[in-house]
Design an enzyme around this catalytic site. Structure first.
Site, PDB file in Angstrom:
ATOM      1  N   ARG A   1       0.894  -1.158   0.000  1.00 33.09           N
ATOM      2  CA  ARG A   1       0.000   0.000   0.000  1.00 33.09           C
ATOM      3  C   ARG A   1       0.936   1.211   0.000  1.00 33.09           C
ATOM      4  O   ARG A   1       1.606   1.438  -0.993  1.00 33.09           O
ATOM      5  CB  ARG A   1      -0.959  -0.085   1.196  1.00 33.09           C
ATOM      6  CG  ARG A   1      -2.203   0.756   1.024  1.00 33.09           C
ATOM      7  CD  ARG A   1      -3.158   0.596   2.181  1.00 33.09           C
ATOM      8  NE  ARG A   1      -2.610   1.114   3.436  1.00 33.09           N
ATOM      9  CZ  ARG A   1      -3.237   1.077   4.611  1.00 33.09           C
ATOM     10  NH1 ARG A   1      -4.438   0.534   4.714  1.00 33.09           N
ATOM     11  NH2 ARG A   1      -2.687   1.574   5.687  1.00 33.09           N
TER      12      ARG A   1
ATOM     13  N   HIS B   1       3.958  -0.611   7.909  1.00 35.67           N
ATOM     14  CA  HIS B   1       2.623  -1.023   8.365  1.00 35.67           C
ATOM     15  C   HIS B   1       2.423  -2.491   8.003  1.00 35.67           C
ATOM     16  O   HIS B   1       2.881  -2.939   6.949  1.00 35.67           O
ATOM     17  CB  HIS B   1       1.573  -0.123   7.698  1.00 35.67           C
ATOM     18  CG  HIS B   1       0.209  -0.164   8.333  1.00 35.67           C
ATOM     19  ND1 HIS B   1      -0.001  -0.078   9.691  1.00 35.67           N
ATOM     20  CD2 HIS B   1      -1.032  -0.235   7.776  1.00 35.67           C
ATOM     21  CE1 HIS B   1      -1.310  -0.105   9.934  1.00 35.67           C
ATOM     22  NE2 HIS B   1      -1.958  -0.204   8.795  1.00 35.67           N
TER      23      HIS B   1
ATOM     24  N   MET C   1     -33.817   5.103   5.178  1.00 38.84           N
ATOM     25  CA  MET C   1     -32.764   6.112   5.271  1.00 38.84           C
ATOM     26  C   MET C   1     -32.681   6.708   6.677  1.00 38.84           C
ATOM     27  O   MET C   1     -31.598   6.945   7.202  1.00 38.84           O
ATOM     28  CB  MET C   1     -32.994   7.223   4.245  1.00 38.84           C
ATOM     29  CG  MET C   1     -31.866   8.255   4.241  1.00 38.84           C
ATOM     30  SD  MET C   1     -32.132   9.587   3.076  1.00 38.84           S
ATOM     31  CE  MET C   1     -31.864   8.780   1.514  1.00 38.84           C
TER      32      MET C   1
HETATM   33  C1  LIG Z   1      -5.201   3.334  10.893  1.00 40.54           C
HETATM   34  C2  LIG Z   1      -3.775   3.109  11.074  1.00 40.54           C
HETATM   35  C3  LIG Z   1      -3.258   2.711  12.320  1.00 40.54           C
HETATM   36  C4  LIG Z   1      -4.123   2.289  13.468  1.00 40.54           C
HETATM   37  O1  LIG Z   1      -4.549   0.975  13.210  1.00 40.54           O
HETATM   38  P1  LIG Z   1      -5.475   0.162  14.223  1.00 40.54           P
HETATM   39  O2  LIG Z   1      -5.583  -1.176  13.619  1.00 40.54           O
HETATM   40  O3  LIG Z   1      -6.773   0.886  14.247  1.00 40.54           O
HETATM   41  O4  LIG Z   1      -4.819   0.174  15.530  1.00 40.54           O
HETATM   42  C5  LIG Z   1      -1.881   2.651  12.456  1.00 40.54           C
HETATM   43  N1  LIG Z   1      -1.070   2.939  11.408  1.00 40.54           N
HETATM   44  C6  LIG Z   1      -1.543   3.281  10.202  1.00 40.54           C
HETATM   45  C7  LIG Z   1      -0.612   3.546   9.093  1.00 40.54           C
HETATM   46  C8  LIG Z   1      -2.908   3.364   9.982  1.00 40.54           C
HETATM   47  O5  LIG Z   1      -3.369   3.705   8.777  1.00 40.54           O
END
Ligand SMILES: *Cc1c(COP(=O)(O)O)cnc(C)c1O
Length: 371
Positions: free
Chosen positions: A132, A164, A310
């Protein structure tokens, strides 16, 4: 209470942040408040999280980050979803940490720093397998080399290196180990180009709670801040902060065999009391919950009768004494027997994240408890 509302228990937010702190001792905690705090309201949640010991805040967009600053929040904020052409100089001037995953993004940050007259605070993002955001392992060395040069020139400061996970919700999935190994490699490459970030970070909620080996210098929990579990079947002692409720607009007796709501997909089996509740898909109630979703009213959970409209849904209350003005609960922490966001997610085939984020959209007023 008013007609229909979302109650947010800020004590629950604080409890969850303290619990997350304890789960990740000795590292910084960035509370993620993107998407209007997962539908809970970004600014009140941010304030509660900071009160409870969060060190910083994470958001997606520059607009979200600037809104936090306009609200007077001075804590560090990271924004990570930046398309070309944004007014990044405003972000630099507001002291917002910004993510970069490509040379083009880095160049924009250097230009923004020049325009703002101060160095940009940058978190370099590496793609360790989610595919991503983030620079691929092939593009990473050139990115960190360029960042190292820009840092030596004083144009920016690399505050963080981050990534991530793809399988965070499956704490023992081998892909996590693979991504952690890739992250270590990316960090070693960055070091070779003179990048020594204060914050190395890869953990969202699930690894914050389950994988100490993924904590590094900072964790980025989101869903768990709101008290919802990131891992199916576990609660970790989290307390859900959101309750969605509405007053019955009208209750009335109808005969047996009466078709209810659009398309008459439900028929009463006997003479009964119908209760009309002012919540619908315009408020974020999934329409696929027609004839399936449960709402608590008059001490019982009742299946929605017929289609979700709705703005309204109908409950068949039998001969129970249900009256206009009674409070119906769509979901809450579950402590009084009401459905939970997880129940709703299971029912409609999604995750608790989507349930709260949708329902917390613009329509329903939010009321804060324990501010
Ligand atoms: C949304 C997000 C988080 C938080 O993730 P959770 O699963 O809600 O704890 C952390 N890092 C990134 C890059 C995110 O987009």
């Amino acid at each position: 209470m008013g007609q229909a509302e979302i109650r947010i228990d800020l004590d629950a937010i604080r409890h969850n942040v303290r619990l997350l702190r304890a789960a990740a001792p000795g590292v910084a905690l960035m509370a993620v408040v993107k998407a209007d705090g997962y539908g809970h309201g970004m600014v009140p949640v941010a304030r509660a999280a900071l009160q409870a010991g969060a060190d910083s805040l994470g958001v997606c967009t520059l607009d979200e980050a600037l809104a936090l600053r306009r609200a007077g929040i001075t804590a560090p904020v990271l924004a990570w979803l930046l398309t070309p052409g944004l007014p990044l100089a405003d972000g630099v001037a507001a002291g917002i940490d910004l993510s970069a995953a490509s040379r083009a993004q880095l160049d924009e940050l250097v230009a923004a720093a020049a325009a703002a007259g101060s160095p940009a605070r940058v978190h370099l993002k590496v793609d360790t397998g989610l595919s991503r955001g983030g620079a691929t392992p092939v593009d990473w060395p050139a990115l960190v080399e360029a960042a190292g040069k820009a840092q030596a020139d004083g144009a920016l400061e690399v505050v963080g290196v981050w990534s991530h996970l793809a399988y965070a919700d499956a704490p023992w999935h081998p892909m996590i180990d693979q991504q952690l190994a890739g992250f270590q490699e990316a960090l070693a490459t960055a070091e070779r180009f003179g990048i020594h970030p204060t914050y190395r970070h890869i953990a969202n909620s699930a690894p914050t709670l389950t994988r100490p080996d993924a904590h590094f210098d900072l964790v980025r929990p989101g869903i768990s801040v709101y008290g919802l579990s990131p891992v199916a079947g576990e609660t970790f002692g989290l307390r859900p902060a959101m309750t969605v409720q509405a007053r019955v607009m009208l209750s009335k007796r109808v005969p047996a065999g009466q078709g209810v709501s659009y398309g008459h997909t439900y028929h009463t089996s006997a003479e009964t009391t119908l209760a009309v509740v002012p919540l619908g898909y315009g408020d974020g109630v999934p329409r696929v919950a027609s004839n399936a979703g449960q709402v608590r009213l008059g001490g019982r959970n009742r299946t929605i009768a017929g289609r979700v409209c709705m703005d309204q849904l109908v409950l068949d209350c039998g001969d129970d004494p249900v009256a206009s003005g009674d409070v119906a609960v769509l979901f809450g922490p579950g402590e009084d027997g009401e459905p939970t966001a997880d129940d709703w997610a299971d029912l409609v085939g999604t995750i608790n994240y989507e349930i709260v984020t949708r329902i917390g959209g613009p329509r329903l007023p939010k009321v804060y408890e324990h501010e």
